[in-house]
Motif scaffolding. Sequence first.
Motif: not given
Length: 343
Positions: A126-152
Amino acid sequence: MDTAPHQGRIWPTVESIPVSAVTDKPPGHLGPVRTEDVAGAVGTGRDTTGGAGAATGVGTAGARPRGARANPADELGFSGDPEQRGDPGDDMLHAQRVWDGTLAANRLDAAGVAAERQRVATADVTASVSLIVDGRPDDVRASIESVLEHTDAHVVALDLGDVDGAGEVLHKLALRHPDRITEWRVAETPHWRGGSATWGACRAKLLRLDTSEVHVLMETSVVLTGDALTPLVAAVADGAVAAGWHGLERPPEGAVTPPDDTEAAQGGLERQLIGAGWREAGPGRVRALRGDLMAVRRSAAISALPEDARDGENADLELSMALKGELVVPSDRLPVRHLRRHG
């Protein structure tokens, strides 16, 4: 992971988020940690920043500029130049082309087999990706969506104060993917942007809220362009205590200039000394890992994380040096890139 009790709720501070799970359970599907001494290990000098270039090493006068690819086919084993000039009727040239093609196919097959073996070996981890969200909404969206798209992997994210609307972006993604994203939102804003939430407190809370065997520290300035997590998780499952995208090498003895009295008076003297003079290292065993993309045994990270770190400056180095075991950078270049530098 049950998200219903807190999904969408805004807590007053990071510390106020309750942790009810047992967070230090032993890993169930990971091999034992290799504990060989890694101090003094040196990297190859290879470029691990995700670009196309490779370091040329010593004695490379006249070598091509960093990032240039004079013959991309050579990376797959072709010996000829890009245009494959020569006499078409030359039997030796024909044989060489056949051999080159066979080598290239074999290397591609080997890469595919190795990747599939890694996926099979880590299927139960089991693995989880941990993120601290501190602004830059476009980057947040792109980063999270890339994890969803390419990993489980599951995403566990902590929003600090909805800076610039980044928390709302996280919330909408969590509502859209409740089985993949668990969010926590606090009114407290980040210390490094004038607030009171510190990097150490945020990372420690995410570690304790997570229940996975492998905890992946990732920054929202990073996006995956392929499955970059499986090689990292595979390295941890195979005995490393942590594996990352960027490795670091300790500076030589005496090469570090201590901070002046003013810097020392401001606190964090040890952290400033740790960060001075470190160089890129890897692939293979390294002395430290950067925290922009770093997979670590969660049970080991809980006791090693520098919880007093305010803004994360060199805190990834402190974490690395407190971990007991091997730290590695995979031999194959990971499909990862930076969107931009986040201060």
